[in-house]
Design a protein around this motif. Structure first.
Motif, PDB file in Angstrom:
ATOM      1  N   ALA A 150       0.605  -1.450   0.168  1.00  0.00           N
ATOM      2  CA  ALA A 150       0.089   0.218  -0.261  1.00  0.00           C
ATOM      3  C   ALA A 150       0.937   0.703  -0.094  1.00  0.00           C
ATOM      4  N   GLU A 151       0.305   2.447  -0.650  1.00  0.00           N
ATOM      5  CA  GLU A 151       0.733   3.501  -0.608  1.00  0.00           C
ATOM      6  C   GLU A 151      -0.054   4.844  -0.125  1.00  0.00           C
ATOM      7  N   TYR A 152      -0.082   5.609   1.010  1.00  0.00           N
ATOM      8  CA  TYR A 152      -0.467   6.471   1.497  1.00  0.00           C
ATOM      9  C   TYR A 152      -0.135   8.183   0.453  1.00  0.00           C
ATOM     10  N   THR A 178       4.313   9.573   6.084  1.00  0.00           N
ATOM     11  CA  THR A 178       4.189   9.222   5.138  1.00  0.00           C
ATOM     12  C   THR A 178       4.354   7.925   4.628  1.00  0.00           C
ATOM     13  N   HIS A 179       5.480   7.344   4.643  1.00  0.00           N
ATOM     14  CA  HIS A 179       6.320   6.498   5.021  1.00  0.00           C
ATOM     15  C   HIS A 179       5.295   4.901   6.296  1.00  0.00           C
ATOM     16  N   SER A 234       1.849   4.179   5.331  1.00  0.00           N
ATOM     17  CA  SER A 234       2.044   3.649   3.920  1.00  0.00           C
ATOM     18  C   SER A 234       2.083   2.192   4.990  1.00  0.00           C
ATOM     19  N   ARG A 235       3.578   1.963   5.350  1.00  0.00           N
ATOM     20  CA  ARG A 235       3.811   0.252   6.385  1.00  0.00           C
ATOM     21  C   ARG A 235       2.271  -0.037   6.847  1.00  0.00           C
ATOM     22  N   ASP A 261      -3.116   2.143  -3.333  1.00  0.00           N
ATOM     23  CA  ASP A 261      -3.358   3.851  -3.046  1.00  0.00           C
ATOM     24  C   ASP A 261      -4.747   3.942  -2.605  1.00  0.00           C
ATOM     25  N   ARG A 302      -5.087   7.529   8.312  1.00  0.00           N
ATOM     26  CA  ARG A 302      -4.726   6.169   8.154  1.00  0.00           C
ATOM     27  C   ARG A 302      -5.698   5.124   8.621  1.00  0.00           C
TER      28      ARG A 302
END
Lengths: 246, 246, 246, 246, 246, 246
Positions: A65-67, A91-92, A95-96, A119, A130
């Motif tokens: 996933a990427e946020y 952000t990292h 996403s994790r 995404d 989140r």
């Protein structure tokens, strides 16, 4: 629970109005535009047959996933991470978290050698981005898996999704535990916690942080109880969305 | 003009269905979610009192723009530019084009020492994203300027907007000039042109490229004529959107 | 045309003195150091047998270009893009333009699975660097193709070059259309246009921008006419250079 | 010394043909296009009144240098460092060496609070690019200092240049020490050394590297002797160039 | 040599106390924590069977090195190069020097198609970090080669190490040549030189720089003599460390 | 608790051998080399009088942290983040966690306008590096604060440290909750949790992640209980270290 009424008129254990526009994207194999009040996140799931090189030949799939946030999703504009040339720590981290939450309910063997990239782009932010992202991402993921099954990339009898997953924020404000914090509440919270819970009510992730004073076990328990109940409500909304014909 | 009917049923000189959701964003000083058929671009205008250091003290304002695409706006997923750590040439080029187009209708002296940053994020792409972005950005810009006036950052008698501006793509397919190309048309076009035209019908920017065979003056003229007419239609839609009460 | 005489004594429709030092580089398969007055661009063409992975096995070649400026090519020094760690929007945009211009006159099937990379490095800048680059790059490209033919990487009967290509800037200054603007003219131009024209007189690219007031169709036509005539002169100079024995 | 004749007909202690085109650049305050045989380096000196913030108010100037190669300066094309987004170790190392060499002959107090940036861009490479760069950079630096004096940024009686500086490569090939290695010699050298020597014959920098077998003191001495003599010849050429009227 | 006594009580030709903690790392195939007085460098050698793609199939191995400093290894804190997103010139230069020094004593044919990466991380700095790094790296390298032999990646009769290698700094302070400069001495040195010498006493690298006034041949010779003697002492300490059972 | 004995002979509720080498660094204002078994982290605290610009004039100090691993701290070598040019998500996440944990026990008003940067560099990794880092960082922080008090940057009566803080990992392996997981245990854990607890026994941070099956409330409670007890032991070790004369 007390009779406290919040700024937006909710009770302490109440979610904001939740909407899920399933299939928002014309291109993605699965998608959902989810709103938790003023927080709006576009979740798309991109299905690719095949896996990254490091996973090839193991008979397993991959979900990641990427946020990200649009620059003016927030009250004042933030510079784009693409312009800055690097991705920030926040952000990292998110996403994790989203990736781990989704993988917790996926049987990668049953998924077969397929990759699903989720995404989550925050179009508008008002706290809890989140957790909204995780909740919407599950819906997009479920549809992408059905797409893969229809296209025969996934076996007809395989069950890649072993449970559902949803997430919500909880926090303590003025000593009072509350569910699903809006931005104005979030900045005032002494303790802030995100809980990720499966449809069966088990924990996938618990992240509690003392923003002000450290917290004790009793407060922790109160927050967990609120969060589990909130996630059960979200699970029902996810199920209703997925049950609706397209 | 001929009787050719396109894949989506349009005549050669017809725009796709255009919608403008003005004020989409709860946070931005001006915003518009614009659709040209399947192309959807979220345009936000962020108003800041003050200007970048290099412009300080000159009594002039600044308008700039950034364009980007969500990774799954397109038919197959593109890696994020933030993850790659650099912005691609196409993104740069379009951001610069949007900025120039908007500045062409702004009197920066009348704007005063204020900065407006326009963000154009493509949520879904189906051809003509840059021209949709310019057209939507103008609406966001106009509202941000009114916001600045209401907040007294801009003088009550100042007229920072000296004209309106819109843009559309035109192209030649199988020898036939056509207006507002959808993606399936765009990839087949021999010549592709973007025209940016003011409300008064003057050119701000003309960018024509031979994708296949080079083109002659007659073809160029036909394309310009189509583009000018299309921009006049867009100007009327912009005006109607801005005239509507909020 | 009027009797206006420009700062450097030229008539409005006159090119600056053009020189082409063909074969300047001892290493490159094709090269030209081209001058348009004080603008000097070193163009090298690097020929490689084989194509990038994404093109392999399609029986087609690839031509691409990169443009850059030495830090002190201009009146005041610019920081190196290598030191800044990223390429600016202007550089990207011009590199892409040069590549498109050259590909418009190349039959990639006839080129076979070969790659030609054109580097255009501005050693000294005095306006019109991108159009000088395209004009010089064509000469380097033609020589690199002959090198490939001599080395038998290209078939003896293949005709990879289907036309020549040249480019020139035109602009309106004080209401007067003028050809091949020097830097002092460029900064004063109300409208600035670059035209890329084939040897046969067809348009490959037309890029017109209103730097000051928007322009109308009549002005556009006047600029195009000047540009086409200028490119015809450049085509003859290219041909003479290529006809000369080495 | 022996009677060995090299591939290009030189004796072991002979320099390649050296040319210095002083004042090559129309824009820079000092410049020189220097050739050591096939190695051609464009050196420009950019003079700015004022110093970097960390040096402000100390009454001292600053001299720094940047070295780079055009992508096709060499026999096969190298990717641009701007495209790669980072500067390689070799480039860094040579830039630092050039800066140190020049600062060794500058009295920064006498220079006053002025900055001179030297750019050394290799247009064509055939061995010894860093030593050609230093030798040419000195000429550009000297002219930039005179420019600063003429403009009264530097005092009329100040002597910012306390000596001249030149550099040359030396190496051992087949056991034989040789001066000013061309590329074909450089790749065969067992030991490679760059010496930077002032006009008075003192060492500023000695960098010797065993490319093949380690070397002993006797070999080191032979190389130093050759290098010192070569730098004396270069000093005379620099002086002749600077003595010529423009 | 004179009777000068230094700040730390050493004679001019004396090394600081040297310690080598061989096998410091539980994971690396070879490692040494080396101290030159207050300078402490952790050197690890990572052995991998196989070589980088560009070397595959040539029957040769590869040895490379990376140097870095912890942010607070020095008296005031330096920003991390990972945070800055790029490696500085000094780091690049020293990494390259260490790699060259080690490769000078390795027979890459005898090493076979194996790769050894040496990491030299400065935990605490007090002058001479690059020379300490080379001296410690040799010990780590020797152990990694023995590890490779024990694992049969290297032939039992192969001799990949053809000599040992050590390095030390020398400099001239107040006109006096001195060995192994501590930081307080290094900043005062007029001339600074690093010498890399094999166990047999041959030069691998000589890097002398005039920090203040340029130097003459006599001074150079005095420095080289000191450096060669210092490296002979270091060679004996390396041998003693490698001779000790683990 | 059961009678299970772990690979290294510990009981399930036992910490690994903990050592704290306080004052390891000669340069830093506070430092500690902490070991949790094979995990070794060098923690340095750099004290600067003054605060970042965004905090100036608010009468408050700032504490922040950066975490990193040496490339060969782990069983196989990882590429340096400085070489890759960007910091990974894991590094970012842990740096942020350490900073939050320390700030939870600091009264920034009492600290005054001073900045303390904590660097936690993992020299050797064997599980639990982030929790070892927090535990060691507290010791370095305490000494840096005393340094600031001795230098009069902090008031003699101010109490910037309002509590101590320590952290430990806990996890469930084969259904059994265990304290302070070594690497071989960590990779087998079904659930992995890090708890950060103050000296008074309150939670600063609770991060639990289901690596395998999701977990229930009973398991969560068992892990928290183990973690709180482990942190109490660490608190006593920290206190003993800080009580020892230097």
């Amino acid at each position: 629970m007390t009779d406290i009424i919040r700024a937006d008129g909710r009770a302490v254990h109440e979610l904001r109005p939740i909407t899920i526009e399933r299939g928002w994207s014309a291109h993605a194999e699965g998608s959902a535009l989810i709103s938790f009040g003023g927080t709006k996140v576009l979740c798309t799931a991109s299905f690719t047959n095949g896996v990254p090189r490091w996973l090839t030949g193991k008979g397993k799939g991959w979900v990641t996933a990427e946020y990200a946030m649009l620059p003016r999703a927030t009250n004042s504009r933030n510079d784009r991470e693409s312009v800055k040339g690097k991705i920030g720590g926040r952000t990292h981290e998110i996403s994790r978290l989203i990736g781990r939450a989704l993988r917790a309910v996926v049987d990668t063997k049953a998924l077969g050698e397929n990759t699903i990239v989720i995404d989550c782009d925050v179009l508008q932010a008002d706290g809890g981005t989140r957790t909204a992202a995780i909740t919407g991402a599950y819906v997009a993921l479920a549809d992408a898996i059905e797409w893969g099954r229809a296209k025969k990339f996934i076996g007809q009898k395989a069950t890649p999704l072993i449970d559902s997953v949803a997430a919500v924020s909880v926090g303590i404000i003025d000593g009072e535990p509350m569910l699903d914090l809006a931005y104005v509440e979030d900045v005032r919270a002494e303790t802030d916690m995100n809980v990720v819970v499966t449809g069966r009510g088990l924990f996938v992730e618990v992240q509690g942080t003392a923003e002000g004073a450290p917290f004790d076990k009793r407060e922790l328990d109160a927050l967990l109880e609120l969060g589990v109940a909130g996630c059960a409500d979200l699970r029902d909304l996810q199920a209703a969305s997925l049950a609706a014909g397209e």
